[in-house]
Design an enzyme around this catalytic site. Structure first.
Site, mmCIF file in Angstrom:
data_model
loop_
_atom_site.group_PDB
_atom_site.id
_atom_site.type_symbol
_atom_site.label_atom_id
_atom_site.label_comp_id
_atom_site.label_asym_id
_atom_site.label_seq_id
_atom_site.Cartn_x
_atom_site.Cartn_y
_atom_site.Cartn_z
ATOM 1 N N SER A 53 -0.953 -11.996 9.275
ATOM 2 C CA SER A 53 -0.731 -11.798 7.834
ATOM 3 C C SER A 53 0.510 -12.566 7.364
ATOM 4 O O SER A 53 0.525 -13.178 6.289
ATOM 5 C CB SER A 53 -0.583 -10.291 7.577
ATOM 6 O OG SER A 53 -0.518 -10.020 6.212
ATOM 7 N N HIS A 81 13.233 -3.728 3.842
ATOM 8 C CA HIS A 81 12.733 -4.215 5.125
ATOM 9 C C HIS A 81 13.850 -4.127 6.172
ATOM 10 O O HIS A 81 13.690 -4.594 7.300
ATOM 11 C CB HIS A 81 12.299 -5.688 5.018
ATOM 12 C CG HIS A 81 11.004 -5.914 4.298
ATOM 13 N ND1 HIS A 81 9.899 -5.117 4.466
ATOM 14 C CD2 HIS A 81 10.627 -6.888 3.422
ATOM 15 C CE1 HIS A 81 8.899 -5.597 3.719
ATOM 16 N NE2 HIS A 81 9.321 -6.652 3.077
ATOM 17 N N TRP A 137 0.843 -1.207 0.000
ATOM 18 C CA TRP A 137 0.000 0.000 0.000
ATOM 19 C C TRP A 137 0.875 1.253 0.000
ATOM 20 O O TRP A 137 0.638 2.191 -0.758
ATOM 21 C CB TRP A 137 -0.904 -0.054 1.228
ATOM 22 C CG TRP A 137 -2.038 0.916 1.239
ATOM 23 C CD1 TRP A 137 -2.542 1.606 0.163
ATOM 24 C CD2 TRP A 137 -2.826 1.306 2.366
ATOM 25 N NE1 TRP A 137 -3.583 2.391 0.563
ATOM 26 C CE2 TRP A 137 -3.794 2.224 1.906
ATOM 27 C CE3 TRP A 137 -2.833 0.955 3.719
ATOM 28 C CZ2 TRP A 137 -4.743 2.799 2.760
ATOM 29 C CZ3 TRP A 137 -3.775 1.525 4.563
ATOM 30 C CH2 TRP A 137 -4.714 2.439 4.090
#
Ligand code: A3P
Length: 327
Positions: free
Chosen positions: A170, A140, A79
């Site tokens: 998730s 990340h 997103w």
């Protein structure tokens, strides 16, 4: 599963002799899927990912206008990438027309990861695809893994974080989808344990969060800390914050003509997941469709046991104590 079908960063087939030597001196661990991890500079990486981190650290040359989108996995990275592409794309005037890049590529294809994609195989990759400014990358890695490389660079970093329970949930479903295995309770239990003791990919989770949280206070012009839950609850306010930080605030005219809504709609999970490219394509052996699920806050509630929830609350309270960050 044939290792060749795994995402390349999870494997251990791209490491140099020097890195092998380094790994032999590091704490190591095997995760519930049998993949090897090691702890470097306080963070757990799969071996190939570590090679990418080392390549990045030795070879990346920041440009002043670079933008890096950072996150802990499964915290809203896709997103954040879509929103940033759409925000920056306004100047190219294609936020609503049919030639928008988000209509033809997955956000992960448009904004590659530094350590997983760009520097995965080399410390001096060909960066011809990044000729436009600003260059847009993602990672990340925790902030401290980039600090030396980005020292004195005024580049901007946007971090998105998400509550640990939904992140765990998730992660479980995503990992099972990419390993093509049934999402069983025992896998969830094992991931929960790794998450709680910090020995999970890119963990410990709390150190990851805190590196960016503290960075955003120390250097608010260059590090923006966003929260998935706030982006869901107040998307207009958060996207304006995001645009202001990137130095491309919405004009009054844009706001009045509905540009904010158009961007939010373009980047919505509903819209992105319905695009042909996201129903069919793949990136790094991961089907694009696996990046889109429900995107709901609190979705983990019906799956985590009360003991799991209590333990996570306790860890968060203990680790984030006195940091001013809470969930
Ligand atoms: P869920 O598994 O809870 O549905 P990441 O992008 O870091 O891999 O995070 C994945 C999570 O973000 C998934 O959460 C996914 O559904 C959600 N997500 C993906 N695209 C989104 C979007 N455009 N808007 C909101 N959430 C999105």
């Amino acid at each position: 599963m044939d290792p060749k079908e795994l995402p390349p960063n999870v494997r251990d087939d791209k490491i140099s002799e020097e890195t092998k030597k380094l790994i032999s001196s590091l704490p190591s661990h095997t995760d519930s899927q049998g993949q090897k991890l090691c702890k470097y500079q306080g963070c757990w990486y799969y071996y190939n990912t570590l090679q990418g981190v080392l390549n990045f650290q030795s070879g990346f040359q920041p440009q002043d206008t670079d933008i890096i989108l950072a996150s802990y996995p499964k915290s809203g990275t896709t997103w954040l990438k879509a929103l940033t592409v759409a925000l920056l794309g306004r100047s190219k005037n294609h936020s609503s027309s049919n030639d928008h890049p988000l209509l033809y590529d997955n956000p992960h294809g448009i904004v590659p990861f530094l350590e997983i994609d760009v520097y995965h195989e080399s410390s001096s990759p060909n960066l011809d695809n990044f000729s436009a400014t600003p260059r847009l990358f993602s990672t990340h890695m925790p902030l401290h893994a980039m600090q030396e490389t980005l020292k004195q660079s005024p580049c901007k970093i946007v971090y998105v974080c998400r509550n640990l329970k939904d992140t765990l949930f998730s992660t479980w479903l995503f990992a099972c989808a990419i390993f093509k295995i049934e999402p069983t309770r025992s896998i969830l239990d094992s991931m929960f344990k790794s998450l709680c003791n910090g020995t999970i990919f890119y963990g410990p989770f709390w150190d990851h969060l805190l590196s960016y949280w503290r960075g955003s206070f120390k250097d608010p012009k260059h590090v923006l800390f966003m929260r998935y839950e706030e982006m869901k609850a107040e998307p207009h306010e958060q996207i304006k914050r995001h645009a202001d930080f990137l130095g491309c605030p919405f004009t009054k005219q844009e706001e009045e003509s509905g540009v904010v809504d158009k961007i939010l709609d373009l980047c919505s999970l509903r819209n992105l997941s319905s695009l042909e490219v996201n129903k069919t394509g793949k990136v790094n052996n991961v089907d694009h469709k696996n990046f889109f699920r429900k995107g709901e806050v609190g979705d983990s509630k019906n799956y985590l046991t009360t003991e799991m929830e209590n333990k996570i609350d306790m860890i968060i309270q203990e680790k984030l104590q006195s940091s001013g960050l809470n969930f």
